[in-house]
Design a protein around this motif. Sequence first.
Motif, short mmCIF file in Angstrom:
data_model
loop_
_atom_site.label_atom_id
_atom_site.label_comp_id
_atom_site.label_asym_id
_atom_site.label_seq_id
_atom_site.Cartn_x
_atom_site.Cartn_y
_atom_site.Cartn_z
N CYS A 379 9.58 18.39 4.91
CA CYS A 379 10.49 19.46 4.57
C CYS A 379 11.57 19.15 4.74
O CYS A 379 11.82 19.72 3.11
CB CYS A 379 10.21 20.26 5.63
SG CYS A 379 10.50 19.97 7.60
N ALA A 380 12.66 18.94 5.59
CA ALA A 380 13.71 18.04 4.64
C ALA A 380 14.14 17.34 3.71
O ALA A 380 15.06 18.03 2.92
CB ALA A 380 14.40 17.63 5.93
N SER A 382 12.04 18.19 0.51
CA SER A 382 11.87 18.66 -0.50
C SER A 382 12.79 19.66 -0.32
O SER A 382 12.25 20.79 -1.12
CB SER A 382 9.93 19.10 0.11
OG SER A 382 9.97 20.12 0.95
N CYS A 383 13.58 20.75 1.01
CA CYS A 383 14.63 20.92 0.73
C CYS A 383 15.76 21.44 -0.71
O CYS A 383 16.23 20.33 -0.14
CB CYS A 383 15.04 21.46 2.13
SG CYS A 383 15.87 23.81 1.73
N GLU A 388 17.23 21.93 7.60
CA GLU A 388 15.77 20.96 8.14
C GLU A 388 15.04 22.10 8.28
O GLU A 388 15.49 22.77 9.53
CB GLU A 388 17.02 20.26 9.54
CG GLU A 388 17.71 19.28 8.61
CD GLU A 388 19.42 18.36 10.01
OE1 GLU A 388 18.38 17.93 10.41
OE2 GLU A 388 19.59 19.54 9.77
N PRO A 389 14.43 22.21 7.69
CA PRO A 389 13.09 23.68 7.87
C PRO A 389 12.98 23.26 9.66
O PRO A 389 12.67 24.49 10.17
CB PRO A 389 12.22 23.91 7.00
CG PRO A 389 13.19 23.04 5.50
CD PRO A 389 14.19 21.74 6.37
N CYS A 412 19.23 29.87 3.38
CA CYS A 412 17.68 29.06 2.60
C CYS A 412 17.51 30.43 1.41
O CYS A 412 17.51 31.65 1.32
CB CYS A 412 16.57 29.88 3.77
SG CYS A 412 14.29 29.90 3.22
N CYS A 418 8.96 24.04 1.44
CA CYS A 418 8.72 23.12 3.18
C CYS A 418 7.40 23.24 3.56
O CYS A 418 6.88 22.76 3.56
CB CYS A 418 10.36 24.00 4.12
SG CYS A 418 9.98 25.56 4.24
N CYS A 422 4.27 20.81 3.64
CA CYS A 422 4.13 20.18 5.69
C CYS A 422 2.70 20.25 5.54
O CYS A 422 2.11 20.76 5.23
CB CYS A 422 4.30 21.75 6.42
SG CYS A 422 3.91 21.48 8.06
N LEU A 428 6.82 27.33 8.70
CA LEU A 428 7.85 26.75 8.63
C LEU A 428 8.96 27.78 8.17
O LEU A 428 9.82 29.20 8.03
CB LEU A 428 8.18 26.21 7.43
CG LEU A 428 7.52 24.70 8.71
CD1 LEU A 428 8.01 23.16 7.84
CD2 LEU A 428 8.87 24.16 10.13
#
Lengths: 459, 302
Positions: A379-380, A382-383, A388-389, A412, A418, A422, A428
């Motif tokens: 998730c982090a 891809s953000c 940090e989702p 966001c 995210c 996942c 998330l």
Amino acid sequence: MGKLTFSMGGIHPHDSKFARERAIEQLPLPPVVYVSMAQHLGAPAKPVVAVGDRVKVGQVIAEPGGFISAFIHSPASGTVKSVAPRKDLAGNPVVHVEIAVEGDEWEPSIDRSKQLVTAIPDDKAAILDRIKACGIVGLGGATFPTHVKLSPPPGKVAECLIINGSECEPYLTSDYRIMLESPKEIVVGAAIMQKVLGGCRCVIGIEENKPEAIRSMRAAVAELGYPGIAVQTLKKRYPQGGEKQLIDAVMRRQVGSGGLPIDVGAVVQNVGTALAVYDAVQKNMPLITNVLTVTGDRIPGNLQHNYRFRIGVPLSFVVEQAGGIPDTAAKIVSGGPMMGKAVSNLDATTVKGTSAVLYLSEAATRRRPETACIRCGHCADSCPMGLEPFLLNRLYKAADLEALEKHAAQDCIECGCCLYSCPAGVPLLDNIRQAKGQVMGVIRARAAAAKAAAEAAKK
Amino acid sequence: MTQTIIWTVAILTVLGLLLALILFWVARRFRVEEDPRIDEVEKAMPGANCGGCGFAGCRAFADAAVKAPNLDNQYCPVGGDEVMQKVASILGLTVEKKAPQVAVVRCNGSCTARPRTNEYDGVRSCRVKAALYSGDTACSYGCVGCGDCVEACRFGALSMDPETGLPVVDEAKCTACGACAKACPKHIIELRNKGPRGMREFVSCVNRDKGPVARKACANACIGCGLCARTCQHGAITVTDNVSYIDFTKCKLCRECEAVCPSGAIHGVNFPKELDKEAVKKRIADRKAKAAAEAKKEVPNG
């Protein structure tokens, strides 16, 4: 320059642009249209017509309800049947103007010919007024009133106008089709906005998976010969169409937390908006039509369409005209699969920002059961905003608003990367969206308190 | 060997005495003066730390109570009057009696009355669900049924009824702290006076849609017809935005509104006898006939 993209995060789900070969068709008029008063970001518009009034196509039926708001025009000619709350896409009541369609009588001031007008008016203020009077809003998704975006606050200078032709969401092809079918109009629209912004450079960003659109736009730019307009190929990566991501990709500048694009000298407009600006300024055509894609996964080709629709046509009518709901459809989405909204109410109407009606199959839409976070960090990675989702999700559950603000939950952009990446199916985005709302509430309350304190001190 | 032991013991003793002296001095020098009444008040509190009073917990409440000039703005909903009287006597203040309250769920859109129009596949949280859309029925106002209120209740007074899909309040356990009302994104939970022997009358619906729309979405919806308001003799009922509301401070529990309500949106609870709708309707009709006759009599004279 080679292919550009933004520097952080992002994903590429798949192309699935099944409707790309479908030329834009004109959607017929239904017997009744419902025009929503909340089709743009900001305050809802105030209706200026009453029940029983006769309206023509293009006539103003609502005025802006605030600084950030927009005019709304009648998409059809006929009689106003009601001005009353009606359920929108999500089932929440919004005031709609209901018009029974009779014939197709246009306001005489609107130029409906196909003749390309390349001469741009000189008076910038007049152009802005026209854009405002025609109710133009950003058609890239956020529907932010265009005239506001084209009027940078004093002291800020636009250095680059970015025209967003990335269309990075899977399935959607409406922007692609207009780039193929009306490239010159888009370029003139871009040149108009460029002029309003004081002659800054202009970059039309298009993703590499649309080579025909890139060729078509390049040809139009070369043929029309406006100075300072270039077409830039972008790598295919979601969410490239996000304002901050596109600025990063094209200008290599990052908009800070809570900042606006103009802070780094950028103004971003969608290709659809450029076309609408052209229609407004050169043809006096208000924003009463837009293009939407009807598509989906595992559906037959004859159900896939690109339509130019009158804004206010009910979704049920669009679906019916497009050949009905396919059997495989488990979910209908308005907009793209990543950021679009699930349609819980087909009686809802189309609005200025409607870009697609998407049928998704059970397999494509069903959520994975949630299991424990394995701290893999996908998730982090891809953000695209560098958040940090997984951490925000935990902080939301602990209701730690201070820490959420510190870790920038308010930044966001709700792109859903995210959630998509996942492997544990943790919701998330759902939780971070809540957290963002709460943090924004705190920030707004603080700003209001500071303002009140400053005013009290003045006295 | 012996010497080592003696030295060790001696050093440790001296060190111990020295540190004791320092601690003694620090305790005297940096003592925090605290009103002893705070402890007393805290002991009188229920100790639930629920936050229903608006303070961070019972100690914060006690602290504020001791510092405040009067108790007008403070009330412990959990302890009720009994605790407030105790607190007042400790502080030498007076406190007005408040009627005990209870959480009331103002939605009766059960699964049978309110058909599902779509399927929700997201997070089981009312807040998340309500932020996405209006819920999986055609009613935009009613309970979305994920149980955020149940989670918010610290007293175990709420539970979801699997048959109706709606939360149920256990009156014996509810302390009227209001946590559920705050947690509900649809604002359907209201704190209302408990009423004599728990008897109370309320409109179990918050749907502001016009009658036909509301009725289509839910068979039990208030359609805003206003029959209850016209029937009420005590001026307790108002209809705003197509939904009726009973003011519990004015309601005399005559149950006439409940009898005339065409959709069954008005609920009466804890009454000893079941409502005989026909008898009540007859009573109202008789009264109206009498009033009409009197009005007729008056007209020729006047």
